[in-house]
Design an enzyme around this catalytic site. Structure first.
Site, PDB file in Angstrom:
ATOM      1  N   ASP A  10       6.911 -57.900 -11.901  1.00 23.38           N
ATOM      2  CA  ASP A  10       5.664 -57.347 -12.459  1.00 23.38           C
ATOM      3  C   ASP A  10       4.808 -56.776 -11.327  1.00 23.38           C
ATOM      4  O   ASP A  10       3.582 -56.798 -11.371  1.00 23.38           O
ATOM      5  CB  ASP A  10       4.890 -58.381 -13.286  1.00 23.38           C
ATOM      6  CG  ASP A  10       4.427 -59.580 -12.462  1.00 23.38           C
ATOM      7  OD1 ASP A  10       3.467 -60.250 -12.900  1.00 23.38           O
ATOM      8  OD2 ASP A  10       5.003 -59.858 -11.389  1.00 23.38           O
ATOM      9  N   ASP A  14       2.196 -59.634  -4.149  1.00 21.74           N
ATOM     10  CA  ASP A  14       3.207 -60.539  -3.586  1.00 21.74           C
ATOM     11  C   ASP A  14       4.602 -60.125  -4.004  1.00 21.74           C
ATOM     12  O   ASP A  14       5.579 -60.372  -3.286  1.00 21.74           O
ATOM     13  CB  ASP A  14       2.913 -62.004  -3.917  1.00 21.74           C
ATOM     14  CG  ASP A  14       2.951 -62.310  -5.399  1.00 21.74           C
ATOM     15  OD1 ASP A  14       2.453 -61.498  -6.192  1.00 21.74           O
ATOM     16  OD2 ASP A  14       3.510 -63.352  -5.769  1.00 21.74           O
ATOM     17  N   ASN A 163      -2.647 -71.894 -11.834  1.00 21.40           N
ATOM     18  CA  ASN A 163      -3.503 -70.854 -11.238  1.00 21.40           C
ATOM     19  C   ASN A 163      -4.051 -69.925 -12.312  1.00 21.40           C
ATOM     20  O   ASN A 163      -4.735 -68.945 -12.003  1.00 21.40           O
ATOM     21  CB  ASN A 163      -2.740 -70.066 -10.163  1.00 21.40           C
ATOM     22  CG  ASN A 163      -1.535 -69.323 -10.728  1.00 21.40           C
ATOM     23  OD1 ASN A 163      -1.268 -69.378 -11.934  1.00 21.40           O
ATOM     24  ND2 ASN A 163      -0.813 -68.630  -9.875  1.00 21.40           N
ATOM     25  N   GLU A 169       0.793 -71.755 -14.817  1.00 27.08           N
ATOM     26  CA  GLU A 169       1.020 -70.758 -13.768  1.00 27.08           C
ATOM     27  C   GLU A 169       1.061 -69.396 -14.468  1.00 27.08           C
ATOM     28  O   GLU A 169       1.518 -69.268 -15.605  1.00 27.08           O
ATOM     29  CB  GLU A 169       2.360 -71.087 -13.071  1.00 27.08           C
ATOM     30  CG  GLU A 169       2.824 -70.095 -12.040  1.00 27.08           C
ATOM     31  CD  GLU A 169       3.473 -68.882 -12.674  1.00 27.08           C
ATOM     32  OE1 GLU A 169       4.121 -69.039 -13.724  1.00 27.08           O
ATOM     33  OE2 GLU A 169       3.306 -67.779 -12.156  1.00 27.08           O
ATOM     34  N   ASN A 171       2.864 -66.433 -14.519  1.00 25.28           N
ATOM     35  CA  ASN A 171       4.036 -65.806 -15.160  1.00 25.28           C
ATOM     36  C   ASN A 171       4.381 -66.473 -16.492  1.00 25.28           C
ATOM     37  O   ASN A 171       4.702 -65.831 -17.479  1.00 25.28           O
ATOM     38  CB  ASN A 171       5.249 -65.853 -14.229  1.00 25.28           C
ATOM     39  CG  ASN A 171       5.128 -64.874 -13.093  1.00 25.28           C
ATOM     40  OD1 ASN A 171       4.446 -63.848 -13.196  1.00 25.28           O
ATOM     41  ND2 ASN A 171       5.759 -65.197 -11.966  1.00 25.28           N
ATOM     42  N   HIS A 245       4.069 -66.368  -3.158  1.00 28.96           N
ATOM     43  CA  HIS A 245       4.795 -66.869  -4.328  1.00 28.96           C
ATOM     44  C   HIS A 245       6.185 -66.196  -4.452  1.00 28.96           C
ATOM     45  O   HIS A 245       7.214 -66.857  -4.387  1.00 28.96           O
ATOM     46  CB  HIS A 245       4.015 -66.563  -5.616  1.00 28.96           C
ATOM     47  CG  HIS A 245       2.630 -67.116  -5.669  1.00 28.96           C
ATOM     48  ND1 HIS A 245       2.348 -68.467  -5.697  1.00 28.96           N
ATOM     49  CD2 HIS A 245       1.438 -66.487  -5.721  1.00 28.96           C
ATOM     50  CE1 HIS A 245       1.037 -68.641  -5.769  1.00 28.96           C
ATOM     51  NE2 HIS A 245       0.462 -67.467  -5.781  1.00 28.96           N
ATOM     52  N   ASP A 246       6.194 -64.894  -4.656  1.00 30.57           N
ATOM     53  CA  ASP A 246       7.449 -64.185  -4.943  1.00 30.57           C
ATOM     54  C   ASP A 246       8.390 -64.092  -3.744  1.00 30.57           C
ATOM     55  O   ASP A 246       9.611 -64.190  -3.921  1.00 30.57           O
ATOM     56  CB  ASP A 246       7.129 -62.796  -5.499  1.00 30.57           C
ATOM     57  CG  ASP A 246       6.414 -62.880  -6.853  1.00 30.57           C
ATOM     58  OD1 ASP A 246       5.771 -61.894  -7.250  1.00 30.57           O
ATOM     59  OD2 ASP A 246       6.508 -63.937  -7.503  1.00 30.57           O
TER      60      ASP A 246
HETATM   61  O1  RIB Z   1       1.614 -67.248 -10.320  1.00 31.49           O
HETATM   62  C1  RIB Z   1       2.070 -66.343  -9.354  1.00 31.49           C
HETATM   63  C2  RIB Z   1       2.987 -65.324  -9.973  1.00 31.49           C
HETATM   64  O2  RIB Z   1       2.276 -64.573 -10.957  1.00 31.49           O
HETATM   65  C3  RIB Z   1       3.497 -64.288  -8.965  1.00 31.49           C
HETATM   66  O3  RIB Z   1       4.727 -63.814  -9.397  1.00 31.49           O
HETATM   67  C4  RIB Z   1       2.467 -63.208  -9.061  1.00 31.49           C
HETATM   68  O4  RIB Z   1       2.987 -61.943  -8.663  1.00 31.49           O
HETATM   69  C5  RIB Z   1       2.201 -63.197 -10.537  1.00 31.49           C
HETATM   70  O5  RIB Z   1       3.223 -62.440 -11.161  1.00 31.49           O
HETATM   71 CA    CA Z   2       5.044 -61.422  -9.651  1.00 30.56          CA
END
Ligand code: RIB
Ligand code: CA
Length: 315
Positions: A10, A14, A163, A169, A171, A245-246
């Protein structure tokens, strides 16, 4: 022999770091990049991927194809405050206008199925956004997806707060139904959650020093497109830097020993009024053979990761 990889993204900031990391790692051969709505709308994601590809002098660019405009059942919840309204720190236009590009091939699901059929056990899917495309591919052709070697998904939060609200989270919050389908499919899934990704921070000062030393087009662009992402963390987390993260999901595809995992059944909350997208796992018990389990990363080898990440990014 490089490992065939499909990256589903997406394409936020990151994600862009993860793509630059993967594309400069000889251990991986990127067979396709598919985009999914998440951080920003899917068309912006596609333009961001094309922008990142243009930062590198690649001998051949991987196929890029567009996927889901929205989650399976919900309207899109995006994160412009984190990644910029364009998903690339609001600097994409200065890096590459991208005007007139598109319409793009919009068959991410068929490309995912095709790569699974073609590469089978050799293929690793690195999913660094909501799992909408992966869930659709599974629904459309489970036999094809069952041939995949590994699906590494950045998502979830187990022993740390979320987050996106207190427990979810991003995603898995965006498309909890897709996450539930993939994590309960029985496919070989590794989950890379906030528990480990939030231990990896790229500090602004270190980025600027390394970028200045490298002084390439990619390095200069990287300093630009990470600025607002790092300002967001400075304002909300109190440090001038950004979570990786990614990039950790990519590192796990290159070197699985970057993390330690525990095998466990994971439920994703889809009905909760206050807990949408929450990942629920009972680590107290041994996996129940009658229930589907996945591998959840619970610790990360910081030095092993950063040696790989910086080594590949800056050469
Ligand atoms: O929570 C972090 C994730 O959500 C990462 O993949 C960031 O790019 C968002 O997609
Ligand atoms: Ca992402």
């Amino acid at each position: 022999m490089p490992r065939p990889v499909l990256i589903d993204t997406d394409a936020g900031v990151d994600d862009a770091l993860a793509l630059l990391f993967a594309l400069q790692s000889p251990e991986l051969s990127i067979k396709a990049i598919t985009t999914v709505a998440g951080n920003v709308g899917v068309h912006d994601c596609t333009l961001n991927v094309l922008t990142v590809l243009r930062l590198l002098d690649l001998p051949a660019s991987p196929e890029v194809t567009e996927g889901a405009r929205k989650p399976l059942r919900r309207s899109l919840f995006s994160a412009p405050e984190v990644h910029g309204t364009d998903g690339l720190g609001n600097v994409r236009r200065s890096l590459w206008g991208g005007r007139g590009e598109g319409p793009f091939r919009r068959d991410a699901v068929n490309v995912i199925i095709d790569r699974c059929l073609h590469f089978g056990r050799k293929l690793t899917i690195v999913a660094i956004g909501p799992l909408t495309n992966i869930a659709r591919a599974w629904n459309k052709n489970p036999g094809a997806l069952k041939r995949v070697g590994r699906i590494i998904t950045m998502g979830g939060a187990f022993r740390v707060p979320g987050n996106t609200g207190p427990v979810a989270e991003f995603n898995y919050y965006v498309d909890p139904e897709a996450a539930a389908i993939v994590l309960n499919s029985g496919l070989p899934v590794t989950v890379v959650p906030l528990d480990v990704t939030q231990e990896l921070v790229l500090m602004r000062t270190e980025l600027e020093v390394r970028a200045q030393r490298k002084s390439s087009r990619m390095a200069q662009a990287l300093v630009k497109f990470t600025k607002s992402y790092m300002q967001y963390h400075s304002a909300t987390e109190g440090f001038s830097g950004g979570y990786l993260h990614d990039p950790l999901a990519v590192a796990v595809a290159i070197d699985p020993a970057c993390v330690q995992t525990e095998r466990v059944h994971v439920d994703v909350e889809c009905a909760g009024r206050f807990t949408r997208g929450m990942t629920v796992a009972d680590f107290r018990r041994k996996p129940d053979r009658k229930r589907v389990s996945v591998d959840v990363a619970t610790t990360v080898d910081h030095n092993r990761f950063f040696k790989l990440f910086h080594g590949r990014l800056w050469g």
